[in-house]
Design a protein around this motif. Structure first.
Motif, PDB file in Angstrom:
ATOM      1  N   LEU A  85       0.829  -1.203   0.000  1.00 17.64           N
ATOM      2  CA  LEU A  85       0.000   0.000   0.000  1.00 17.64           C
ATOM      3  C   LEU A  85       0.863   1.254   0.000  1.00 17.64           C
ATOM      4  O   LEU A  85       0.593   2.214  -0.729  1.00 17.64           O
ATOM      5  N   LYS A  86       1.884   1.264   0.821  1.00 16.21           N
ATOM      6  CA  LYS A  86       2.766   2.430   0.883  1.00 16.21           C
ATOM      7  C   LYS A  86       3.428   2.689  -0.468  1.00 16.21           C
ATOM      8  O   LYS A  86       3.423   3.813  -0.976  1.00 16.21           O
ATOM      9  N   TRP A 100      -0.265   5.675   4.253  1.00  9.49           N
ATOM     10  CA  TRP A 100      -0.205   5.509   5.700  1.00  9.49           C
ATOM     11  C   TRP A 100      -1.533   5.917   6.335  1.00  9.49           C
ATOM     12  O   TRP A 100      -2.068   6.975   6.038  1.00  9.49           O
ATOM     13  N   THR A 101      -2.044   5.079   7.211  1.00  4.17           N
ATOM     14  CA  THR A 101      -3.230   5.400   8.003  1.00  4.17           C
ATOM     15  C   THR A 101      -3.015   4.881   9.417  1.00  4.17           C
ATOM     16  O   THR A 101      -2.228   3.955   9.641  1.00  4.17           O
ATOM     17  N   HIS A 117      -6.489   0.394   6.590  1.00  6.50           N
ATOM     18  CA  HIS A 117      -6.564   1.182   5.353  1.00  6.50           C
ATOM     19  C   HIS A 117      -7.865   0.854   4.630  1.00  6.50           C
ATOM     20  O   HIS A 117      -8.256  -0.306   4.491  1.00  6.50           O
TER      21      HIS A 117
END
Length: 759
Positions: free
Chosen positions: A664-665, A740-741, A745
């Motif tokens: 994801l990043k 980033w969360t 996510h």
């Protein structure tokens, strides 16, 4: 502890002795690190984690930046040191390194080093090995005081570190041509290539098992009458059946795998040979089914259809075994320089000779299979661009390993003395192999100019307009190549080191910013980050990029520098953000988090906002360095490449949770790179590029399209002139894609029932 656990597991279960040996070495290194942690004997986070070791000494560093306490120029004596000690009278056992360092400062040692410097017959594996050659060069120049100062600095470590170089193993490295793997490495891997298990099984099946299958089917066909087997038995049939069963059992004892219908048919054949009357109707029906399916698929044994099928199978295994061809190539490589690459592969690609056929049990005239050729070509040498074209450089990180050869030559061109120029270039190449330490509180890694022997000759370096122009051109070309080949990835820190070196020689002031690790972020950024953000604010004003990320570019262009404020808390307590650190405060506000604490996800969100505001060096490269004009015709293509890479990564099957977060990043970072390229296009070109991206999006699987629709809708909204909310979704469902969360996510969807049950 996790790293140590994995190494222990690999040592026990590794697939080969080499893998297990490497794991054993890793275990020793991690045990050293953990011992230092538990005993408090290392100040991790400092430039000098061990008090008695100066910053310039090259440490052994493991994953995460932890120094083990071992120094790369120290440890056990090298083979060259042992040979040299044995050849010199008076070298004391147990004090070899001390005596050898001292010997190089005597008349014989100085003469040898002078001859080595003049001939270029030396290699620098670790930077310390250049120290005494520099001292000798200073003595040659009658600069005795500088030589004395240098020797006084390093003499306390004569018993521990090696300050002299071994002889060269071949020709000096070329700045024009580089290689990813050297001949010695590729030769060792080819020689160690094992038998391909699947190919061996296929060969066994075609050469042994299938002929047995054919024979059993043919033998049962001889018993058919009125479309049913076992109706009559020709003379000698039972004896032949027993012989077939014996062949089958012998093959089984030799390891031939026979399962399924082959094994079933031979069990029935054995029963039929011993007592045909004992077969029931169900067993006869089973024989009929197996034989009938065989004939329908392949034809009767010996028929043209059957022969054609078996001939095709034999052609598939006719090629020589890959491991035998690999050994032929390993033998051919023996005549090449082990630590170099190869530019001309044609002599290596010739068919197998008669002598090689005899030596390696391989057919004469056999050609080289493509998979083995690909392994061989890993030692190809050429320009970085050529290696990228051949698929040997597959990432910007690998490119960063190759550039020092070129950068070293450009950096050392400022020395008028050819001997000093070669020595400086070799030292720079060795220094670039130094691994980074874990550093806190905005400390910087040791620079090459901090090495005492490099500092001693720095005043001799001159950079004229020609050298500066060459360095600038190399910087532009390297940056262009990195962006063109890997548009989806940010410039890695190792590659930025080369860019900084070239920029310094070119006398270009560019505040390149490193990728900051979330787990060691101390809540503040240095002034170069604010400088990079201001420059990005000026170049991104009014663009798609600024609308998508809702950036106030005027405020960003006026961002103040940080002002030093005394720290009131020790390092192990996370300091509150400095009030003067406007960039950190702005990033935290945009991320919707508070500075402070050791939450890696919150730190990552702040760092990601910094990357958004600074464009993570893209604005510097495209606006200040001029890549915008060079790459303008390709910007739409680069953006599409980014999107295709995102689609491929997002649809990978990833089981491990942390690997999914990394995906994801990285895809969010690639999305940001894509937006930057689109932002540099004029309105019509931008529309065409986004239409091409949409067309590619529509070809994706429905599950991906549904999941990614909020991201794509956000792109469309920003392209239509709308600014997007940085937290949450618009009324239409458009979202900003960030990696980033703090919680789960949203691209991952709701947690599964299993995750909910586990809390």
């Amino acid at each position: 502890m996790s790293q140590l656990s994995r190494a222990l597991l690999t040592e026990e279960t590794g697939p080969d002795p080499q893998t297990r040996a490497r794991a054993t070495a890793r275990i020793a290194r991690w045990q050293q690190v953990l011992a230092h942690v538990l005993e408090g004997t290392a100040d991790y986070g400092s430039r000098t984690p061990f008090a008695e070791i100066p910053a310039w000494a090259t440490p052994e560093v493991v994953t995460g930046g932890f120094a083990t306490g071992r120094l790369l120029a120290g440890g056990e004596l090298s083979e060259y040191e042992r040979e040299l000690a044995a050849s010199i009278p008076g070298i004391r056992p147990g004090h070899e390194r001390l005596d050898l360092n001292a010997w190089h400062l005597g008349d014989a040692g100085i003469r040898m080093l002078q001859a080595r410097l003049e001939s270029g017959d030396y290699r620098i594996d670790v930077p310390e090995e250049a120290a005494l050659p520099v001292a000798v060069w200073l003595l040659q120049q009658q600069r005795h005081e500088q030589a004395r100062t240098l020797i006084e600095t390093i003499a306390p470590f004569f018993g521990r570190l090696r300050f002299f170089p071994p002889p060269a193993r071949g020709l000096p490295a070329s700045a024009a041509e580089v290689h990813v793997f050297d001949v010695g490495t590729v030769r060792a891997r080819l020689a160690a290539q094992s038998v391909q298990a699947q190919v061996a099984l296929q060969r066994q099946a075609i050469e042994v098992r299938l002929p047995l299958y054919d024979a059993a089917v043919e033998h049962f066909l001889a018993t058919y009458a009125r479309d049913w087997p076992c109706r009559h038995y020709p003379p000698g049939w039972r004896g032949q059946a027993e012989s077939l069963c014996e062949r089958y059992q012998a093959a089984r004892r030799e390891g031939v795998q026979a399962r399924g219908r082959v094994a079933e048919l031979y069990a029935l054949l054995a029963r039929c040979a011993s007592d045909p009357e004992a077969l029931g109707g169900r067993e006869v029906g089973r024989i009929r089914r197996i034989v009938g399916d065989f004939v329908d698929k392949y034809g009767e044994p010996g028929s043209p259809t059957h022969r054609a099928h078996r001939d095709r199978q034999h052609r598939q295994i006719a090629a020589p075994d890959h491991h035998r061809v690999a050994r032929v190539l390993a033998a051919r490589l023996a005549g090449y320089q082990a630590d170099a690459g190869i530019a001309d592969f044609q002599p290596l690609l010739e068919p197998v000779t008669a002598a090689e056929a005899t030596a390696f049990a391989i057919p004469e005239g056999a050609s080289l299979p493509q998979p083995v050729r690909r392994r061989l070509e890993r030692c190809r040498s050429g320009t970085v661009a050529e290696l990228i074209e051949h698929g040997l450089v597959t990432s910007a990180e690998t490119m960063a390993q190759l550039l020092p050869a070129m950068t070293a030559e450009i950096r050392s061109a400022g020395f008028g003395d050819a001997t000093l120029r070669a020595l400086d270039a070799a030292t720079y190449r060795a220094f670039n192999r130094r691994r980074s330490l874990l550093l806190l509180d905005l400390q910087s890694q040791v620079a090459i100019g901090e090495l005492p022997w490099v500092a001693a000759i720095e005043a001799d370096r001159r950079t004229d307009a020609g050298a500066a122009g060459t360095a600038r051109q190399a910087l532009v070309e390297s940056a262009t190549l990195a962006i063109s080949a890997f548009p989806q990835t940010i410039v890695p820190n190792k590659l930025l080191q080369q860019f900084r070196t070239l920029a310094k020689v070119a006398k270009v002031e560019l505040p390149f910013v490193d990728e900051v690790a979330a787990d060691i972020f101390m809540g503040e950024f240095s002034d170069k980050f604010a400088d990079a953000a201001r420059r990005a604010g000026r170049s991104m004003a009014g663009t798609l990029y600024a609308r998508y990320y809702a950036i106030d570019t005027d405020a960003l262009a006026a961002l103040p520098d940080c002002r030093e404020v005394p720290m009131s808390k020790p390092w192990w307590r996370r300091p509150q953000p400095r009030k003067s650190d406007a960039l950190a405060v702005l990033c935290a506000r945009r991320a919707g988090v508070e500075l402070g604490g050791w939450n890696a996800a919150a730190n990552g969100a702040v760092i990601e906002q910094q990357q958004i505001l600074t464009t993570q060096n893209l604005a510097l490269l495209f606006a200040d360095l001029g890549l915008g004009e060079r790459l303008r015709p390709r910007l739409g293509e680069l953006a599409l490449t980014c999107f295709e890479w995102i689609c491929a990564r997002q649809q990978m099957r990833i089981e491990e949770h942390h690997a999914g977060l990394i995906m994801l990043k990285n895809t969010a970072y690639a999305w940001r790179q894509m937006l930057f390229y689109l932002s540099l296009l004029d309105a019509s070109a931008q529309r065409r590029a986004i239409d091409a991206i949409q067309a590619r999006y529509l070809t994706q699987p429905e599950s991906f399209k549904q999941c990614f629709w909020p991201v794509f809708l956000g792109l469309r909204r920003a392209a239509d002139g709308h600014s997007l909310p940085q937290q949450g979704a618009t009324a239409e469902g458009a979202r900003v894609f960030r990696g980033w969360t703090l919680g789960r996510h949203w691209l991952l969807g709701p947690p599964s029932a299993a995750v909910v049950d586990r809390g």
